[in-house]
Motif scaffolding. Structure first.
Motif, PDB file in Angstrom:
ATOM      1  N   THR A 168     -65.478 -10.818 -31.642  1.00 31.59           N
ATOM      2  CA  THR A 168     -66.120 -10.281 -30.441  1.00 31.59           C
ATOM      3  C   THR A 168     -67.184  -9.260 -30.810  1.00 31.59           C
ATOM      4  N   LEU A 169     -66.933  -8.507 -31.862  1.00 35.28           N
ATOM      5  CA  LEU A 169     -67.869  -7.472 -32.312  1.00 35.28           C
ATOM      6  C   LEU A 169     -69.090  -8.058 -33.017  1.00 35.28           C
ATOM      7  N   ALA A 170     -68.917  -9.195 -33.675  1.00 32.08           N
ATOM      8  CA  ALA A 170     -69.953  -9.754 -34.548  1.00 32.08           C
ATOM      9  C   ALA A 170     -71.206 -10.155 -33.767  1.00 32.08           C
ATOM     10  N   ARG A 171     -72.344 -10.062 -34.449  1.00 31.91           N
ATOM     11  CA  ARG A 171     -73.631 -10.478 -33.888  1.00 31.91           C
ATOM     12  C   ARG A 171     -74.298 -11.434 -34.879  1.00 31.91           C
ATOM     13  N   PHE A 172     -75.027 -12.425 -34.333  1.00 34.62           N
ATOM     14  CA  PHE A 172     -75.567 -13.475 -35.179  1.00 34.62           C
ATOM     15  C   PHE A 172     -77.013 -13.798 -34.805  1.00 34.62           C
ATOM     16  N   ALA A 173     -77.789 -14.120 -35.839  1.00 33.11           N
ATOM     17  CA  ALA A 173     -79.084 -14.753 -35.596  1.00 33.11           C
ATOM     18  C   ALA A 173     -78.819 -16.204 -35.226  1.00 33.11           C
ATOM     19  N   THR A 174     -79.601 -16.756 -34.304  1.00 31.32           N
ATOM     20  CA  THR A 174     -79.404 -18.137 -33.874  1.00 31.32           C
ATOM     21  C   THR A 174     -80.746 -18.859 -33.783  1.00 31.32           C
ATOM     22  N   THR A 175     -80.677 -20.136 -33.474  1.00 29.57           N
ATOM     23  CA  THR A 175     -81.899 -20.941 -33.399  1.00 29.57           C
ATOM     24  C   THR A 175     -82.650 -20.769 -32.086  1.00 29.57           C
ATOM     25  N   THR A 176     -82.050 -20.120 -31.110  1.00 36.30           N
ATOM     26  CA  THR A 176     -82.691 -20.066 -29.791  1.00 36.30           C
ATOM     27  C   THR A 176     -83.165 -18.680 -29.390  1.00 36.30           C
ATOM     28  N   THR A 177     -82.874 -17.641 -30.175  1.00 35.60           N
ATOM     29  CA  THR A 177     -83.301 -16.291 -29.806  1.00 35.60           C
ATOM     30  C   THR A 177     -83.905 -15.579 -31.007  1.00 35.60           C
ATOM     31  N   GLY A 178     -84.763 -14.604 -30.715  1.00 29.46           N
ATOM     32  CA  GLY A 178     -85.340 -13.813 -31.791  1.00 29.46           C
ATOM     33  C   GLY A 178     -84.439 -12.686 -32.234  1.00 29.46           C
ATOM     34  N   GLY A 179     -83.497 -12.282 -31.369  1.00 22.13           N
ATOM     35  CA  GLY A 179     -82.603 -11.184 -31.706  1.00 22.13           C
ATOM     36  C   GLY A 179     -81.233 -11.677 -32.119  1.00 22.13           C
ATOM     37  N   LEU A 180     -80.258 -10.764 -32.016  1.00 21.43           N
ATOM     38  CA  LEU A 180     -78.892 -11.107 -32.400  1.00 21.43           C
ATOM     39  C   LEU A 180     -78.066 -11.423 -31.153  1.00 21.43           C
ATOM     40  N   ARG A 181     -77.146 -12.350 -31.299  1.00 17.80           N
ATOM     41  CA  ARG A 181     -76.335 -12.812 -30.169  1.00 17.80           C
ATOM     42  C   ARG A 181     -74.859 -12.616 -30.480  1.00 17.80           C
ATOM     43  N   SER A 182     -74.092 -12.328 -29.431  1.00 18.21           N
ATOM     44  CA  SER A 182     -72.643 -12.285 -29.557  1.00 18.21           C
ATOM     45  C   SER A 182     -72.080 -13.671 -29.288  1.00 18.21           C
ATOM     46  N   LEU A 183     -70.860 -13.909 -29.743  1.00 19.09           N
ATOM     47  CA  LEU A 183     -70.217 -15.190 -29.455  1.00 19.09           C
ATOM     48  C   LEU A 183     -69.925 -15.332 -27.971  1.00 19.09           C
ATOM     49  N   LYS A 184     -69.696 -14.211 -27.314  1.00 12.20           N
ATOM     50  CA  LYS A 184     -69.482 -14.250 -25.864  1.00 12.20           C
ATOM     51  C   LYS A 184     -70.718 -14.816 -25.169  1.00 12.20           C
ATOM     52  N   ASP A 185     -71.902 -14.343 -25.558  1.00 14.59           N
ATOM     53  CA  ASP A 185     -73.141 -14.860 -24.983  1.00 14.59           C
ATOM     54  C   ASP A 185     -73.342 -16.323 -25.362  1.00 14.59           C
ATOM     55  N   TYR A 186     -72.979 -16.676 -26.591  1.00 13.90           N
ATOM     56  CA  TYR A 186     -73.127 -18.052 -27.058  1.00 13.90           C
ATOM     57  C   TYR A 186     -72.302 -18.994 -26.182  1.00 13.90           C
ATOM     58  N   ARG A 201     -81.754 -28.935 -31.739  1.00 12.40           N
ATOM     59  CA  ARG A 201     -82.865 -28.325 -31.007  1.00 12.40           C
ATOM     60  C   ARG A 201     -83.326 -29.242 -29.877  1.00 12.40           C
ATOM     61  N   ALA A 202     -83.365 -30.539 -30.144  1.00 10.98           N
ATOM     62  CA  ALA A 202     -83.826 -31.480 -29.119  1.00 10.98           C
ATOM     63  C   ALA A 202     -82.934 -31.448 -27.885  1.00 10.98           C
ATOM     64  N   ARG A 203     -81.687 -30.988 -28.062  1.00 10.78           N
ATOM     65  CA  ARG A 203     -80.743 -30.918 -26.950  1.00 10.78           C
ATOM     66  C   ARG A 203     -80.527 -29.491 -26.451  1.00 10.78           C
ATOM     67  N   GLY A 204     -81.267 -28.539 -27.031  1.00  8.65           N
ATOM     68  CA  GLY A 204     -81.129 -27.148 -26.605  1.00  8.65           C
ATOM     69  C   GLY A 204     -79.814 -26.523 -27.018  1.00  8.65           C
ATOM     70  N   ILE A 205     -79.200 -27.052 -28.063  1.00  5.03           N
ATOM     71  CA  ILE A 205     -77.913 -26.521 -28.531  1.00  5.03           C
ATOM     72  C   ILE A 205     -78.174 -25.358 -29.492  1.00  5.03           C
ATOM     73  N   GLU A 206     -77.597 -24.226 -29.194  1.00  6.21           N
ATOM     74  CA  GLU A 206     -77.761 -23.034 -30.027  1.00  6.21           C
ATOM     75  C   GLU A 206     -76.908 -23.171 -31.289  1.00  6.21           C
ATOM     76  N   VAL A 207     -77.493 -22.813 -32.443  1.00  5.49           N
ATOM     77  CA  VAL A 207     -76.793 -22.898 -33.726  1.00  5.49           C
ATOM     78  C   VAL A 207     -76.844 -21.527 -34.403  1.00  5.49           C
ATOM     79  N   LEU A 208     -75.694 -21.045 -34.875  1.00  6.31           N
ATOM     80  CA  LEU A 208     -75.641 -19.781 -35.601  1.00  6.31           C
ATOM     81  C   LEU A 208     -76.264 -19.957 -36.978  1.00  6.31           C
ATOM     82  N   LEU A 209     -77.157 -19.040 -37.357  1.00  2.00           N
ATOM     83  CA  LEU A 209     -77.800 -19.072 -38.676  1.00  2.00           C
ATOM     84  C   LEU A 209     -77.090 -18.055 -39.566  1.00  2.00           C
ATOM     85  N   LEU A 210     -76.280 -18.533 -40.484  1.00  2.00           N
ATOM     86  CA  LEU A 210     -75.421 -17.672 -41.301  1.00  2.00           C
ATOM     87  C   LEU A 210     -75.952 -17.613 -42.726  1.00  2.00           C
TER      88      LEU A 210
END
Length: 623
Positions: A395-413, A445-454
């Motif tokens: 819940t605390l963790a934040r991630f770069a993803t393919t759909t945003t320029g900032g960091l996202r929480s898993l809750k938002d994902y 990306r073609a389906r708008g699916i967000e992917v965590l970039l680890l």
């Protein structure tokens, strides 16, 4: 040897280089030297408090512990003295002359790399504070007498490569403790003036747990600059933010502002007070897995140890202390290691720190974002090591993803899951820029699916052992079948068939035979939309990037064969399917496999064969 009792020594190479940098430094704030010397004196007093628990005679009748700063404007000297534990001859040499710790070299590397960075932060961060005295002193003399000893010793150096150690006359030495005398440089004589010393001590050392006195000139009556009251024992309502910041700099030996302050008193079955800080910048050895924490243990305001491991390793960046009255003052290290009380305190402090960070993440995203940028890679170690708190850490963790320029929480994902999406998708790699352009992401990306970039080293480990978040499993986009057929494309078009023609199906069968020694399978892909090929791992076993990490660490001997996926809609594949030249088709099959390897950050399997095949293809094209 200069005579029978005085020994001259040369500083070790790294220390000599460090001293040269100190002497010739152009730091914007040279005041740091006084804070460092006062911190050393306070540490010496705390060590005496601890040793006197077992040996009360060490303190004797010399009065309460104190630090005295004595100015001598006429002589251009400044003295910092304490009546703490003191040092023997060997301890003087070890502490002041032959230190070759990793921090010394790392400090110099950082100074050279930082160029314009504030030297005060670096000095505290790397624990080389005593040497900062040479920024203001032409010569430094140290006279010390260890508690309980009948001998005193004199250490002296001008900071130009050598130091000497000799016996000191008992009548000129302190009854116990250490006296540091600085012969100030001409451009540093203001450090022997009362107003300068008052300003620095009150601003930077006002909350060390030992009283500080100022003697304006030799023979004058001392006046109090700091009362030595323990900040953590005061009500929070009486403590100003600047008081916390000052104490943080003292206990953390860093000169930035704390990013978070956590101060609380636990009551009930176990009673203890915690004052902890999250630093505003990274310690130089943050990613050293063997690095221990920096939380100090006090019992009834008496410093006991800083090796009690009061926090798990993934919170090793937190600085501060825990003070409890429930342990005996003469607690041994063995008792500390096996103490149920310390285990309970460790659990309580860890939970509180994570809870407070969680609140900050909700209420002040920008401030928490800076903490995560500095310490996220270390906190994520807990996802692999601390199963009990994994959900809290996820819940605390934040991630770069393919759909945003900032960091996202898993809750938002999870809130943004696409229609029919049942998994949390991720991709692991060591280069953030490269993995963000991986061909395996095209169908997502073609389906708008967000992917965590680890891209942190620990990511391959924790994500392989984290079963799910809120019932959604973690799934690598580079492993197994993508199973994207049920998720609609963003443009509203129907999902294309992976195999477009019978000729493509025939081609895949032929490529399986051609590449049988190098890949586990060749199959049509529903994850590729632009690229012709990509590599993925089989459904079972480790993800490809995780397997590379294990192989590099010597944890596995052989890697599994990858699966080559083919984009049946790609013009290159369609054209290849229509070729009748078997030799050319075989060459192209191997070249496509090497292309997939290159896209995956690898080299061609056989550089010579790759070159020969490419040469034959070019020759045929230019005929």
């Amino acid at each position: 040897m200069t005579n029978a009792t005085t020994e001259s020594r040369t500083f070790e190479a790294d220390v000599s280089r460090l001293l040269h940098m100190m002497v010739h430094s152009v730091y914007s704030d040279r005041d740091v030297f006084l804070r460092e010397l006062i911190s050393n004196a306070a540490d010496a007093c705390e060590k005496l408090r601890y040793e006197s628990i077992a040996t009360p005679t060490l303190i004797g009748d010399t009065g309460k512990l104190a630090i005295t700063v004595t100015a001598d404007p006429e002589a251009g000297k400044l003295t910092i003295s304490d009546n703490g534990i003191g040092m023997s001859r060997d301890e003087l040499i070890e502490a002041l002359g032959t230190i070759a710790r990793s921090g010394t070299r790392a400090f110099m590397e950082q100074v050279e790399a930082a160029k314009g960075k504030d030297g005060a932060q670096l000095i505290g961060q790397f624990g080389v504070g005593f040497y900062s005295a040479f920024m203001v002193a032409a010569e430094v003399d140290v006279v010390s007498r260890r508690a309980g000893s009948g001998e005193a010793w004199h250490w002296t150096s001008n900071g130009k490569g050598e130091f000497s150690v000799a016996p000191a006359a008992i009548e000129d030495a302190p009854e116990r403790g250490t006296r540091v005398v600085l012969t100030l440089l001409d451009n540093a004589k203001t450090y022997a003036e009362r107003w300068t010393l008052e300003r620095i001590v009150k601003a930077q050392s006002g909350h060390v747990p030992v009283p500080i006195y100022l003697v304006e000139k030799p023979g004058a009556e001392p006046t109090s600059l700091a009362d030595g009251a323990a900040l953590w024992t005061k009500p929070k309502s009486e403590i100003r933010p600047e008081d916390y910041a000052d104490f943080y700099r003292s206990v953390a030996a860093q000169y930035d502002e704390p990013a978070a302050t956590i101060h609380f008193r636990a009551e009930g079955r176990h009673e203890y007070t915690t004052l902890a800080f999250v630093p505003g910048s990274k310690p130089f050895d943050l990613l050293d897995a063997d690095r221990k924490g920096r939380m100090k243990l006090y019992v009834k305001r008496v410093f006991i140890t800083d090796e009690a491991e009061l926090l798990p390793r993934y919170l090793r960046f937190v600085r501060g202390l825990v003070d409890t009255a429930d342990l005996p003052l003469n607690v041994s290290r063995e008792m500390i290691q096996d103490s149920p009380l310390l285990a309970a305190i460790r659990k309580g402090v860890t939970n509180r720190i994570l809870a407070d960070l969680g609140k900050m993440a909700e209420t002040d995203a920008d401030a928490f974002g800076e903490i995560w940028a500095n310490f996220g890679p270390v906190i994520k170690e807990g996802l692999y090591e601390d199963y009990e708190r994994r959900e809290q850490l996820l819940t605390l963790a934040r991630f770069a993803t393919t759909t945003t320029g900032g960091l996202r929480s898993l809750k938002d994902y999870v809130v943004a899951l696409r229609e029919n999406q049942t998994a949390i998708y991720y991709i692991v790699g060591d280069d953030p820029a490269r993995i963000a352009t991986s061909p395996q992401l095209e169908g997502f990306r073609a389906r708008g699916i967000e992917v965590l970039l680890l891209s942190d080293p620990v990511d391959g480990f924790w994500v392989s052992s984290a079963p799910d978040y809120e019932g959604k499993p973690f799934k690598s986009v580079t492993q197994g079948a993508a199973d994207l057929g049920l998720i609609p494309l963003l443009n509203g078009e129907a999902t294309p068939r992976a195999e477009s023609t019978p000729e493509v199906a025939t081609l895949l069968e032929a490529m399986k035979l051609t590449l049988a020694d190098e890949v586990a399978d060749v199959r049509a892909s529903d994850r590729l939309t632009e690229s012709a090929v990509c590599l993925v791992a089989p459904d079972t076993g480790p993800d490809r990037q995780f397997e590379k990490l294990l192989s590099a660490a010597g944890r596995i001997d052989d890697t599994t064969k990858p699966i080559l996926e083919i984009n049946g809609q790609h013009p290159l594949i369609v054209g290849l399917a229509g070729l009748q030249d078997e030799l050319l088709r075989d060459d192209l099959a191997h070249l496509l496999l090497d292309e997939a390897r290159i896209l995956d950050g690898e080299r061609p399997g056989d550089a010579r064969s790759f070159s020969e095949r490419l040469g034959r293809l070019i020759a045929k094209a230019v005929r």
